[in-house]
Design an enzyme around this catalytic site. Sequence first.
Site, PDB file in Angstrom:
ATOM      1  N   HIS A   1      -3.666 -12.131   6.719  1.00 18.78           N
ATOM      2  CA  HIS A   1      -2.519 -12.895   6.230  1.00 18.78           C
ATOM      3  C   HIS A   1      -2.722 -14.360   6.601  1.00 18.78           C
ATOM      4  O   HIS A   1      -3.134 -14.650   7.729  1.00 18.78           O
ATOM      5  CB  HIS A   1      -1.225 -12.355   6.864  1.00 18.78           C
ATOM      6  CG  HIS A   1      -0.005 -13.021   6.338  1.00 18.78           C
ATOM      7  ND1 HIS A   1       0.494 -12.760   5.088  1.00 18.78           N
ATOM      8  CD2 HIS A   1       0.809 -13.961   6.885  1.00 18.78           C
ATOM      9  CE1 HIS A   1       1.568 -13.506   4.889  1.00 18.78           C
ATOM     10  NE2 HIS A   1       1.778 -14.246   5.965  1.00 18.78           N
TER      11      HIS A   1
ATOM     12  N   ASP B   1       3.078  -6.828   5.995  1.00 22.23           N
ATOM     13  CA  ASP B   1       2.746  -7.700   7.131  1.00 22.23           C
ATOM     14  C   ASP B   1       3.388  -7.299   8.464  1.00 22.23           C
ATOM     15  O   ASP B   1       3.620  -8.143   9.314  1.00 22.23           O
ATOM     16  CB  ASP B   1       3.115  -9.164   6.806  1.00 22.23           C
ATOM     17  CG  ASP B   1       2.395  -9.668   5.572  1.00 22.23           C
ATOM     18  OD1 ASP B   1       1.233  -9.291   5.375  1.00 22.23           O
ATOM     19  OD2 ASP B   1       3.002 -10.434   4.795  1.00 22.23           O
TER      20      ASP B   1
ATOM     21  N   ASN C   1      -5.731  -5.824   6.924  1.00 23.73           N
ATOM     22  CA  ASN C   1      -5.323  -6.917   6.043  1.00 23.73           C
ATOM     23  C   ASN C   1      -5.466  -8.250   6.770  1.00 23.73           C
ATOM     24  O   ASN C   1      -5.440  -8.305   7.998  1.00 23.73           O
ATOM     25  CB  ASN C   1      -3.851  -6.727   5.628  1.00 23.73           C
ATOM     26  CG  ASN C   1      -3.397  -7.770   4.617  1.00 23.73           C
ATOM     27  OD1 ASN C   1      -4.126  -8.127   3.693  1.00 23.73           O
ATOM     28  ND2 ASN C   1      -2.185  -8.265   4.786  1.00 23.73           N
TER      29      ASN C   1
ATOM     30  N   ILE D   1       0.844  -1.200   0.000  1.00 22.63           N
ATOM     31  CA  ILE D   1       0.000   0.000   0.000  1.00 22.63           C
ATOM     32  C   ILE D   1       0.879   1.250   0.000  1.00 22.63           C
ATOM     33  O   ILE D   1       1.785   1.378   0.828  1.00 22.63           O
ATOM     34  CB  ILE D   1      -0.950  -0.012   1.228  1.00 22.63           C
ATOM     35  CG1 ILE D   1      -1.808  -1.276   1.229  1.00 22.63           C
ATOM     36  CG2 ILE D   1      -1.820   1.246   1.253  1.00 22.63           C
ATOM     37  CD1 ILE D   1      -2.655  -1.484  -0.003  1.00 22.63           C
TER      38      ILE D   1
END
Length: 189
Positions: free
Chosen positions: A105, A146, A103, A89
């Site tokens: 994961h 992440d 998000n 992003i």
Amino acid sequence: MKKNLAIFASGSGTNAENIVNHFKGSSDVAVELILSNKKDAGALDRAKKLGIPSHVFSRPDFYENNNVLEVLKAHSVDWVVLAGFLWLIPDNLIKAFPDKIINIHPALLPKFGGKGMYGDRVHQAVIQAGEKDSGITIHLVNEKYDEGKILFQASCDIEKDETPQSLAAKIHQLEYAYFPQVIHDQVIQ
């Protein structure tokens, strides 16, 4: 006041569809838009079927100008959800939505995260490392892959004969069970 979500998806869109269905009829949260960087993404077909507006954008639209940000503003988006979206992003979106980009994961971060760690690649790495469990991590997005603040994790056992495909099926069940509720809890708090 109702909060408006935009979902970014690059793939088939099963998580996007699950999120849309979760919030159908909600007085708190509405999915206003599904965006994709791939014009043939299954997520766009799902958006059409679900009656959700969609938007396809290019790499320059995402990284070199404010076109994607302007689309989000035009739809009065309050929160952004990444559901199988693989691009990092850009700063303009992180600044426009501080701590408002979520998000998911398909592993237990901080292990098995980062650039290139998605889909079966993650599951293969987890199995090859001899891990006893895996799961999902739902986190806020920052400027690195992440590494944002972890909001929620759920795990599942890894069997002796586990394959990336069988592990993926377990992970999908966790995603479908928990992702919409964690989004709701975060957005409404």
